[in-house]
Design a protein around this motif. Structure first.
Motif, PDB file in Angstrom:
ATOM      1  N   LEU A  81      80.573  21.638 -54.356  1.00 35.91           N
ATOM      2  CA  LEU A  81      80.752  20.282 -54.879  1.00 35.91           C
ATOM      3  C   LEU A  81      79.426  19.725 -55.361  1.00 35.91           C
ATOM      4  O   LEU A  81      78.362  20.121 -54.869  1.00 35.91           O
ATOM      5  CB  LEU A  81      81.342  19.356 -53.818  1.00 35.91           C
ATOM      6  CG  LEU A  81      82.755  19.690 -53.345  1.00 35.91           C
ATOM      7  CD1 LEU A  81      82.696  20.477 -52.045  1.00 35.91           C
ATOM      8  CD2 LEU A  81      83.596  18.433 -53.166  1.00 35.91           C
ATOM      9  N   ILE A  82      79.491  18.804 -56.316  1.00 38.10           N
ATOM     10  CA  ILE A  82      78.301  18.141 -56.837  1.00 38.10           C
ATOM     11  C   ILE A  82      78.406  16.660 -56.508  1.00 38.10           C
ATOM     12  O   ILE A  82      79.419  16.023 -56.804  1.00 38.10           O
ATOM     13  CB  ILE A  82      78.162  18.319 -58.355  1.00 38.10           C
ATOM     14  CG1 ILE A  82      78.136  19.798 -58.734  1.00 38.10           C
ATOM     15  CG2 ILE A  82      76.908  17.621 -58.866  1.00 38.10           C
ATOM     16  CD1 ILE A  82      78.180  20.055 -60.229  1.00 38.10           C
ATOM     17  N   ALA A  83      77.375  16.112 -55.871  1.00 38.98           N
ATOM     18  CA  ALA A  83      77.259  14.668 -55.652  1.00 38.98           C
ATOM     19  C   ALA A  83      76.259  14.140 -56.663  1.00 38.98           C
ATOM     20  O   ALA A  83      75.112  14.600 -56.701  1.00 38.98           O
ATOM     21  CB  ALA A  83      76.802  14.370 -54.233  1.00 38.98           C
ATOM     22  N   VAL A  84      76.661  13.189 -57.496  1.00 37.61           N
ATOM     23  CA  VAL A  84      75.786  12.713 -58.565  1.00 37.61           C
ATOM     24  C   VAL A  84      75.709  11.199 -58.538  1.00 37.61           C
ATOM     25  O   VAL A  84      76.725  10.507 -58.492  1.00 37.61           O
ATOM     26  CB  VAL A  84      76.261  13.235 -59.950  1.00 37.61           C
ATOM     27  CG1 VAL A  84      77.704  12.851 -60.226  1.00 37.61           C
ATOM     28  CG2 VAL A  84      75.340  12.748 -61.057  1.00 37.61           C
ATOM     29  N   ASN A  85      74.490  10.707 -58.556  1.00 34.32           N
ATOM     30  CA  ASN A  85      74.214   9.276 -58.590  1.00 34.32           C
ATOM     31  C   ASN A  85      73.919   8.889 -60.036  1.00 34.32           C
ATOM     32  O   ASN A  85      72.876   9.255 -60.584  1.00 34.32           O
ATOM     33  CB  ASN A  85      73.018   8.958 -57.686  1.00 34.32           C
ATOM     34  CG  ASN A  85      72.757   7.475 -57.551  1.00 34.32           C
ATOM     35  OD1 ASN A  85      73.482   6.649 -58.079  1.00 34.32           O
ATOM     36  ND2 ASN A  85      71.700   7.131 -56.840  1.00 34.32           N
ATOM     37  N   VAL A  86      74.844   8.184 -60.679  1.00 33.37           N
ATOM     38  CA  VAL A  86      74.693   7.808 -62.088  1.00 33.37           C
ATOM     39  C   VAL A  86      73.977   6.465 -62.140  1.00 33.37           C
ATOM     40  O   VAL A  86      74.569   5.416 -61.885  1.00 33.37           O
ATOM     41  CB  VAL A  86      76.062   7.717 -62.793  1.00 33.37           C
ATOM     42  CG1 VAL A  86      75.860   7.513 -64.297  1.00 33.37           C
ATOM     43  CG2 VAL A  86      76.883   8.969 -62.532  1.00 33.37           C
ATOM     44  N   CYS A  87      72.683   6.501 -62.478  1.00 34.37           N
ATOM     45  CA  CYS A  87      71.844   5.299 -62.398  1.00 34.37           C
ATOM     46  C   CYS A  87      71.640   4.600 -63.729  1.00 34.37           C
ATOM     47  O   CYS A  87      70.812   3.704 -63.823  1.00 34.37           O
ATOM     48  CB  CYS A  87      70.486   5.657 -61.779  1.00 34.37           C
ATOM     49  SG  CYS A  87      70.607   6.074 -60.032  1.00 34.37           S
ATOM     50  N   ASN A  88      72.346   5.018 -64.751  1.00 34.54           N
ATOM     51  CA  ASN A  88      72.331   4.284 -66.011  1.00 34.54           C
ATOM     52  C   ASN A  88      72.985   2.925 -65.783  1.00 34.54           C
ATOM     53  O   ASN A  88      74.128   2.846 -65.309  1.00 34.54           O
ATOM     54  CB  ASN A  88      73.094   5.078 -67.079  1.00 34.54           C
ATOM     55  CG  ASN A  88      72.997   4.480 -68.455  1.00 34.54           C
ATOM     56  OD1 ASN A  88      73.246   3.297 -68.644  1.00 34.54           O
ATOM     57  ND2 ASN A  88      72.644   5.288 -69.434  1.00 34.54           N
TER      58      ASN A  88
END
Length: 367
Positions: free
Chosen positions: A272-279
């Protein structure tokens, strides 16, 4: 945790220093701001970080501490996000190993191996879009803009600034001001007005602009006719490139992690990929849908019938964090998107519905 990956009970993350309130000083790192921050918002964040740093495995804790103390906010945030994902997995009842070794695999690494009952799965954490929203900035960039405003006086036209990337160090005033002063001197106000009237803004800025570059940071200043009365120019901005959509940086971040996973010898394991989208312009339920799902699955299909895009075919799920940056821990939205072609670990099913990060991490709602 496996032997050699036990919890860290060594030196604390933060030192005992004199507490004081106030904004970050020039050249003060995020870590040191939190360390001395007597503000009611800083204290619970610092206490939370200290608690979970102590739970972090002792063999990798020094590297995490070094990254958290980095002068680069992007590096701090990346390490902080990994600490958040580690804490989340623990709070879901998982046993977590950090940076497990893979015998027989050349150079392959994954952030976490988690076990819960009979389930075993791997998680990679990543941050994307930082510095690409309209409102994003940092102390070095703010210092640069202040120097430009102070150094440019008696302007005959407006100077519109546009930024891209992150500025990692303080720049001298002369370097910042001189290119835009020369640009202003090279053109008359009549020339600026006529160029915009004749060619339009986008064509005119090709030769009515100047750019300063420092590492991955780029600042472009373009001349436009003065908007103020009496023709007195001003410095505007900066606005930031990449402000239209978070889809592109999210797709690139996911594609890189999916490609890295292909190089491991664990292809049958759940990943799994955990991604923090900070845009800051991240459009929830739009940008991540377009990035995750196959194009032919987006029209006329419900969420349960959508299929992942081919580049994510080996990924069991993607855990999206919506702009979970410093100070947004309580309010940030979190949701897991599962690949219907892969088996999802049972302990992760509560994340399929939209969650609040503060609840998942154990932040008190009124702290």
């Amino acid at each position: 945790m496996s032997p050699g990956n036990q919890a860290n009970y060594g030196a604390p993350l933060f030192q005992s220093v004199t507490q004081r309130e106030g904004p970050a000083d020039d050249n003060e790192t995020t870590f040191h701001f939190l360390e001395r921050g007597g503000h009611s918002l800083a204290i619970p964040i610092r206490d939370w970080m200290e608690h979970w740093f102590r739970a972090f495995p002792k063999d990798v804790a020094p590297r995490l501490k070094l990254r958290l103390r980095s002068a680069r906010f992007a590096e701090f945030l990346s390490a902080y996000f990994e600490l958040q994902v580690f804490a989340l997995l623990q709070r879901l009842g998982c046993t977590v190993e950090v940076e497990p070794s893979f015998p027989g695999t050349q150079g392959a690494t994954v952030d976490f191996r988690a076990r819960n009952g009979t389930d075993e799965f791997y998680v990679e954490a990543t941050v994307c879009g930082l510095g690409q929203g309209v409102l994003s900035s940092n102390a070095n960039e703010e210092d640069a803009i202040r120097k430009i405003r102070e150094g440019l006086t008696e302007l005959h036209s407006d100077l519109w600034l546009r930024a891209e990337g992150e500025l990692h160090r303080t720049l001298g005033k002369r370097r910042l001001v001189l290119p835009f002063r020369k640009l202003m001197q090279a053109h008359t106000p009549d020339e600026v007005r006529e160029s915009h009237s004749r060619e339009g803004r986008f064509e005119a800025k090709r030769y009515l602009s100047e750019t300063i570059k420092e590492g991955d940071w780029k600042l472009t200043g373009s001349l436009i006719p003065a908007l103020a009365r009496m023709g007195e120019g001003q410095v505007w901005g900066p606005v930031r490139t990449g402000a239209v959509s978070a889809q592109a940086p999210l797709t690139l971040a996911l594609a890189k992690k999916a490609q890295d996973w292909r190089r491991t010898n664990l292809k049958r394991k759940s990943f799994l990929i955990a991604v923090n989208v900070c845009n800051t312009d991240f459009a929830w339920n739009l940008d991540e849908i377009r990035a995750l799902y196959a194009a032919d699955a987006l029209e006329g299909a419900g969420a349960t019938s959508r299929t992942f895009a081919p580049y994510l075919s080996r990924v069991a799920g993607v855990l999206i964090f919506g702009n979970a940056t410093l100070g947004m821990e309580r309010a940030a939205r979190v949701q897991l998107h599962a690949n219907p072609q892969r088996r999802l670990p049972e302990c992760l099913r509560p994340l399929l519905g939209e969650q609040t990060l503060g609840d998942l991490l154990g932040f008190a709602p009124d702290a």
